[in-house]
Write a protein that holds these residues in place. Sequence first.
Motif, PDB file in Angstrom:
ATOM      1  N   GLY A  96       0.713  -1.152   0.105  1.00 34.65           N
ATOM      2  CA  GLY A  96      -0.006  -0.139  -0.009  1.00 34.65           C
ATOM      3  C   GLY A  96       0.874   1.342   0.030  1.00 34.65           C
ATOM      4  N   ASP A  97       2.164   1.165   0.479  1.00 27.26           N
ATOM      5  CA  ASP A  97       2.939   2.414   0.500  1.00 27.26           C
ATOM      6  C   ASP A  97       3.723   2.697  -0.872  1.00 27.26           C
ATOM      7  OD1 ASP A  97       2.512   2.413   3.139  1.00 27.26           O
ATOM      8  OD2 ASP A  97       4.437   2.129   3.949  1.00 27.26           O
ATOM      9  N   ASP A  98       3.485   1.791  -1.969  1.00 23.86           N
ATOM     10  CA  ASP A  98       4.163   1.793  -3.095  1.00 23.86           C
ATOM     11  C   ASP A  98       3.724   3.055  -3.917  1.00 23.86           C
ATOM     12  OD1 ASP A  98       5.016  -0.515  -2.201  1.00 23.86           O
ATOM     13  OD2 ASP A  98       4.476  -1.830  -3.861  1.00 23.86           O
ATOM     14  N   TRP A  99       4.553   3.617  -4.890  1.00 24.06           N
ATOM     15  CA  TRP A  99       4.088   4.687  -5.696  1.00 24.06           C
ATOM     16  C   TRP A  99       5.128   4.871  -6.864  1.00 24.06           C
ATOM     17  CZ3 TRP A  99       5.544  10.243  -4.316  1.00 24.06           C
ATOM     18  CH2 TRP A  99       6.732  10.352  -3.729  1.00 24.06           C
ATOM     19  N   TRP A 100       4.770   5.707  -7.907  1.00 24.26           N
ATOM     20  CA  TRP A 100       5.623   5.986  -9.229  1.00 24.26           C
ATOM     21  C   TRP A 100       6.218   7.224  -8.658  1.00 24.26           C
ATOM     22  CZ3 TRP A 100       6.872   2.835 -12.943  1.00 24.26           C
ATOM     23  CH2 TRP A 100       5.961   1.673 -12.989  1.00 24.26           C
ATOM     24  N   LEU A 101       7.623   7.452  -8.831  1.00 23.79           N
ATOM     25  CA  LEU A 101       8.316   8.576  -8.753  1.00 23.79           C
ATOM     26  C   LEU A 101       9.332   8.542  -9.957  1.00 23.79           C
ATOM     27  CD1 LEU A 101       8.632  11.182  -6.922  1.00 23.79           C
ATOM     28  CD2 LEU A 101      10.367  10.003  -5.783  1.00 23.79           C
ATOM     29  N   ALA A 102       9.250   9.731 -10.776  1.00 22.93           N
ATOM     30  CA  ALA A 102      10.554   9.889 -11.811  1.00 22.93           C
ATOM     31  C   ALA A 102      10.405   8.693 -12.759  1.00 22.93           C
ATOM     32  CB  ALA A 102      11.754  10.167 -11.114  1.00 22.93           C
ATOM     33  N   GLY A 103       9.022   8.250 -12.928  1.00 27.48           N
ATOM     34  CA  GLY A 103       8.942   7.198 -13.835  1.00 27.48           C
ATOM     35  C   GLY A 103       9.317   5.676 -13.281  1.00 27.48           C
ATOM     36  N   LEU A 104       9.650   5.795 -11.980  1.00 23.45           N
ATOM     37  CA  LEU A 104      10.243   4.542 -11.294  1.00 23.45           C
ATOM     38  C   LEU A 104       9.357   4.014 -10.321  1.00 23.45           C
ATOM     39  CD1 LEU A 104      14.149   5.554 -10.708  1.00 23.45           C
ATOM     40  CD2 LEU A 104      13.150   4.403 -12.550  1.00 23.45           C
ATOM     41  N   ARG A 105       9.166   2.738 -10.036  1.00 28.08           N
ATOM     42  CA  ARG A 105       8.288   1.918  -9.310  1.00 28.08           C
ATOM     43  C   ARG A 105       8.934   1.765  -7.764  1.00 28.08           C
ATOM     44  NH1 ARG A 105       3.118   2.472  -7.825  1.00 28.08           N
ATOM     45  NH2 ARG A 105       2.320   0.532  -6.934  1.00 28.08           N
ATOM     46  N   ILE A 106       8.498   2.490  -6.824  1.00 29.24           N
ATOM     47  CA  ILE A 106       9.024   2.476  -5.741  1.00 29.24           C
ATOM     48  C   ILE A 106       8.309   1.626  -4.491  1.00 29.24           C
ATOM     49  CG2 ILE A 106      10.248   3.889  -3.720  1.00 29.24           C
ATOM     50  CD1 ILE A 106      11.130   4.702  -6.548  1.00 29.24           C
ATOM     51  N   TRP A 107       8.996   0.867  -3.950  1.00 32.13           N
ATOM     52  CA  TRP A 107       8.464  -0.297  -2.987  1.00 32.13           C
ATOM     53  C   TRP A 107       8.948  -0.232  -1.493  1.00 32.13           C
ATOM     54  CZ3 TRP A 107       9.002  -5.797  -5.419  1.00 32.13           C
ATOM     55  CH2 TRP A 107       7.988  -5.797  -6.573  1.00 32.13           C
ATOM     56  N   PRO A 108       8.567   1.052  -0.684  1.00 35.55           N
ATOM     57  CA  PRO A 108       9.018   1.512   0.522  1.00 35.55           C
ATOM     58  C   PRO A 108       9.402   0.273   1.680  1.00 35.55           C
ATOM     59  CG  PRO A 108       7.862   3.210  -0.241  1.00 35.55           C
ATOM     60  CD  PRO A 108       7.490   2.255  -1.122  1.00 35.55           C
ATOM     61  N   ASP A 109       7.958  -0.545   1.684  1.00 33.10           N
ATOM     62  CA  ASP A 109       8.037  -1.503   2.612  1.00 33.10           C
ATOM     63  C   ASP A 109       8.953  -2.632   2.116  1.00 33.10           C
ATOM     64  OD1 ASP A 109       6.549   0.151   4.294  1.00 33.10           O
ATOM     65  OD2 ASP A 109       4.929  -1.412   4.436  1.00 33.10           O
ATOM     66  N   HIS A 110       8.691  -3.116   1.066  1.00 34.97           N
ATOM     67  CA  HIS A 110       9.412  -4.174   0.571  1.00 34.97           C
ATOM     68  C   HIS A 110      10.879  -4.001   0.598  1.00 34.97           C
ATOM     69  CE1 HIS A 110      11.805  -6.288  -2.429  1.00 34.97           C
ATOM     70  NE2 HIS A 110      10.878  -7.466  -2.177  1.00 34.97           N
TER      71      HIS A 110
END
Length: 325
Positions: free
Chosen positions: A39-53
Motif C-alpha cells: 500500500g505504500d508503493d508509488w511511482w516517482l520519476a518513472g520508477l516504481r518505488i516499494w518502500p516497505d518491501h
Amino acid sequence: MKITVIAGGVGGARFVRGVREHVRRSGQDHTIDVVVNTGDDWWLAGLRIWPDHDSILYTLAGQNDEQRGWGRRGESERVSEELRTWGVTPEWFTLGDLDLGTHIARTAWLRAGETPSDVAGRLGARWDLGVALHPATDDEIDTHIVTPDGERLHFQEWWTRHRAQLAVARFEQQGIESARPAPAALAAIAAADVILLAPSNPVVSIGPVLEIPGIRDALATASAPIVGVSPIIGGAAVRGMAEACLAVIGVSADAGAVARHYGARGRGGVLDGWLVGEEDAQAVPAIDAAAIAARAVPLWMKDADTSAALAADALAFAQALADLG
C-alpha cells in the motif's frame, strides 16, 4: 515448521530479522515466508518505488542504513540531487544512488512484463535473506489520504513531506476493490503452521494487506494459529507516526485497542493471540475478554538477542494456542 509473517515498514523488517535470527539459532529446518504490504508503493520519476518491501529486503541483506532507518548504508545522493535540479523529484523525498539502482532494475523488469511477485523473487535472490518475500498483491493499490476539504495526496507526501501533521478525513487504497491476492501470498498463508502479524503500523502497513479481497478469507480459514505483536508499547508507537494514523480511524494508541481493532478470529477478526509489552500487562484481562488470548512479554527489539527472544515468544505462544486446539 512453516512460518508466515505479515509485515511492512521498519518495525516489520526488524521483527522478520528477529524471526530469522531465532530460526538460525534453533538449528531447525523452519521456512519463513513474508507477505509484504504494497500500500505504500508509488511511482516517482518513472520508477516504481516499494518502500516497505525494500526496508525488509535491505534489513535482511544487511544493507540498510540503521541510523536513518531507511535506504542503503554507505549511500551517496548525486543522482537524486541531479533529479531535483531537473525538477523530476521533490525536495522532500530523497533517493540514494544505490537505492535508485534497485528501483531502476525493478521498473525495467516490470516494464518487460514480469509481475511484482516475479520481481520480488529476483531482488531477493541477490542476497542470502533466509526468507521469501511476497508482495501481498500484484495489483497496484497505492494509498492516498483525503483531507477534510477533499484534497487528495499520495500517502508518501503526507507521511514524508507533512510528517503526518496534515488533517486527514480518511485513507484510500486506490483500486483495492478489484485487487487480488498474489498467488504466492495466498499459498504462504494456506501452508503456514504459524502466522505472525508483525509490529507494523496497523493502519497503513497491515491494514492494506487485510483489505485486499480474499486475504481475510484466507486468514479465516487458515489452519495455523495467528498471533500478532503490538506496535504500541506503554501508550506510544515504537517507531514512526502510527498514533496519527490510528487517530484517523478512531483507534487509541493503546495495545489493547489495537488488538480489538484487529479483532478475534472467532468473531470475524484475524487474531487468535496478541503479545503486548510488559509495560501493558494490565491490558491482558480485557484483551482476553475480547476472545483474543494475550500475553505480556518484552517487546523492545534492541539487538539480535532481544529480537530473537521476541520471535521465540511469538512462536511459543502460537504453539501453545495450537496445542489448545
